[in-house]
Design an enzyme around this catalytic site. Structure first.
Site, PDB file in Angstrom:
ATOM      1  N   TYR A 173       0.843  -1.199   0.000  1.00 50.15           N
ATOM      2  CA  TYR A 173       0.000   0.000   0.000  1.00 50.15           C
ATOM      3  C   TYR A 173       0.884   1.257   0.000  1.00 50.15           C
ATOM      4  CZ  TYR A 173      -3.622  -3.413   0.537  1.00 50.15           C
ATOM      5  OH  TYR A 173      -4.443  -4.491   0.303  1.00 50.15           O
ATOM      6  N   ARG A 221       3.675  -0.970  10.787  1.00 49.51           N
ATOM      7  CA  ARG A 221       3.683  -2.297  10.169  1.00 49.51           C
ATOM      8  C   ARG A 221       4.472  -2.203   8.880  1.00 49.51           C
ATOM      9  NH1 ARG A 221      -0.854  -7.011   8.971  1.00 49.51           N
ATOM     10  NH2 ARG A 221       0.369  -8.416  10.245  1.00 49.51           N
ATOM     11  N   GLY A 319      -3.574 -13.949  13.296  1.00 48.98           N
ATOM     12  CA  GLY A 319      -4.596 -13.325  12.469  1.00 48.98           C
ATOM     13  C   GLY A 319      -5.771 -14.242  12.234  1.00 48.98           C
TER      14      GLY A 319
END
Ligand SMILES: Cc1cc2nc3c(=O)[nH]c(=O)nc-3n(C[C@H](O)[C@H](O)[C@H](O)COP(=O)(O)O)c2cc1C
Length: 493
Positions: A173, A221, A319
């Protein structure tokens, strides 16, 4: 119990005491309202996840700018009007005694909707790996506006009662797009060598720190390794770590990979071993003193405890395990790990449904996930006699859930063993976990009080004579036969 002593140790970051080292990492859910506000479904989903007892919960991607919003149901924080809903989310987590960080996100060139509308931005006008459409190259004004947007997003997170923020600089991203030479070919001060390409991230961190003050923890992150041809390495990442820490990072969340990395490695499929990338966390730890989170296929708290005891990571993110069975930690603490449903890493209900079907989050093995608002919890008002025909995963789950709700359940399986088609799947290398899944399903159904009868098909006469109140037909999925020339030949041909 004592075997989890490292994992269950509290950890302090700035002034924040986190009750243990179990992290729920960010997972997009697509459960938000269409205007980017928090929905009741978001709250119910979070409430159930936090019951795991994890100490540190990180929200899914939360958009800091309208031109960085990944999908219509992505949660947003680019305006003060989002604060009240987000505050409810923080409350839900605090009620369970956990701490919550908001993941601040800008999708950059990987936004399908933004690309279609011609609004997607990137460090350079280079097409997205996935969508093959070029974004607009960000001007210096765009860069300044985006840095300010990260700062304002963090300020709002703090006002909403969050305990920390996390900058999403991983998985391809916008922040990571600046780091990658594949997306960033700028010749100004935001491009050039790896240090130059990290400038945007450093300035985002500095702005966030300015907005939240000195006592508020900031996690970042990263993809510690790009995992793509000519991508950056963990050694490159090590080289900028001191600058990230100096700019404000208090926690390093060491993920990996990008769009275009092999086989969806970021949410790795079943052939990757639990903890298969823990060495990345260890390498990051070599160069920083702040806590480092390891992630990647973790399902077993005891393994996580050992990794922390070895000093390879300070915290461990689970997760998809939080989707498959949020009771995994309680079970481990209370000596019932054999009852925990391990994540199959099949990705069918979660990441693939989100990415390829634009659906909201589910889990292939946990029907409650993403449907917490509708999911029945209390015993049925009237107990019924229920017959379930078929002992594959669907039948076993239906039997177990009906029995849990107080019905009198009998399951009939025509074969000598339960499991249906999954017994075949379990024979494939790396898929032994499918076998354990079936065993646990049958054990749970029995524990809840269902009777399982094998080697017994069901006839019309049996139903007429036995007249159950309800019959659930779960006689199996039909196998898909791919259209491959020669597929109908026998092995002897
Ligand atoms: C459904 C789903 C949504 C995800 N969304 C995000 C996200 O919003 N932000 C992020 O940083 N990572 C996201 N991830 C990646 C996870 O945080 C995590 O790194 C990955 O699933 C590997 O951990 P696991 O093997 O324990 O599941 C997502 C993963 C899944 C399965």
């Amino acid at each position: 119990m004592s075997k989890l002593e490292h994992l269950l140790q509290p950890i302090t970051v700035r002034n924040l005491q986190i009750p243990n080292r179990v992290v729920m990492p960010p997972m997009g859910s697509n459960l938000g309202n269409k205007d980017g506000t928090v929905s009741d479904a978001n709250l119910a989903y979070f409430k159930r996840r936090v019951q795991s007892g994890a100490g540190f919960i990180i929200t899914e991607i939360t958009s800091v700018h309208p031109d960085g919003t990944a999908s219509p149901r992505t949660l947003c924080v680019y305006d003060d009007r989002f604060i009240p809903g987000l505050a409810k989310m923080a409350d839900v987590v605090h009620q369970q005694g956990a701490k919550i960080a908001m993941q601040l996100h800008h999708v950059g060139r990987e936004g399908y909707y933004l690309l279609q509308e011609g609004r997607a931005l990137g460090p350079s006008a280079i097409a997205s790996y996935i969508y093959r459409v070029k974004p607009r190259e960000m001007s210096i004004e765009d860069i300044q506006e985006t840095i300010a947007a990260f700062g304002q997003g963090a300020r709002r997170a703090r006002e909403a009662g969050f305990d920390a923020v996390e900058l999403h600089a991983a998985h391809g991203y916008l922040l990571m797009q600046f780091l990658s030479q594949h997306c960033n070919q700028r010749t100004d001060e935001y491009g050039g060598d790896f240090a130059g390409r990290s400038r945007f991230i450093v300035e985002c961190l500095q702005e966030v720190r300015k907005q939240v003050g000195e006592d508020f923890p900031i996690s970042i992150r990263i993809s510690a390794e790009e995992i793509i041809k000519d991508g950056y390495s963990v050694e490159d990442m090590q080289s900028i770590m001191p600058r990230l820490v100096e700019a404000g990072a208090d926690i390093i969340h060491a993920s990996f990979g990008t769009h275009g990395s092999p086989g969806g490695i970021t949410s790795a499929p079943v052939e990757y071993e639990p903890g298969f990338k823990v060495e990345l966390a260890r390498k990051i730890k070599e160069v920083v003193k702040v806590p480092v989170i390891a992630v990647g296929r973790f399902t077993d708290p005891f393994m996580a405890d050992e990794i922390i005891s070895r000093g390879d990571a300070d915290m461990i993110a689970f997760g998809r395990q939080h989707l498959a069975d949020p009771d995994f930690l309680i079970n481990a603490r209370e000596g019932r790990s054999q009852q925990t449903f391990e994540c199959l890493a099949c990705n069918q209900g979660c990441i693939e449904r989100l990415l390829f079907e634009q659906g909201s989050i589910r889990c292939a093995i946990n029907p409650e996930t993403g449907q917490e608002l509708e999911y029945p919890v209390d015993a049925a008002k009237k107990s019924k006699r229920v017959w379930v025909i078929g002992g594959g995963p669907g039948g076993l789950t239906a039997a177990s859930e009906a029995a849990r709700l107080g019905h009198e359940v009998t399951l009939f399986e025509a074969e000598p063993e339960t499991g249906g088609q999954v017994t075949l799947a379990a024979r494939v290398p790396y898929k032994e976990v499918y076998g354990r899944w079936i065993e646990k399903l049958a054990a749970r159904a029995t524990r809840h009080g269902a009777e399982i009868i094998t080697s017994q098909g069901v006839t019309r006469e049996m139903i007429q004579t036995g007249h159950p109140d309800e019959v659930i037909l779960a006689s199996g999925a039909r196998p898909v036969k791919p259209d491959i020339p020669g597929i109908n030949l026998s092995t002897a041909d």
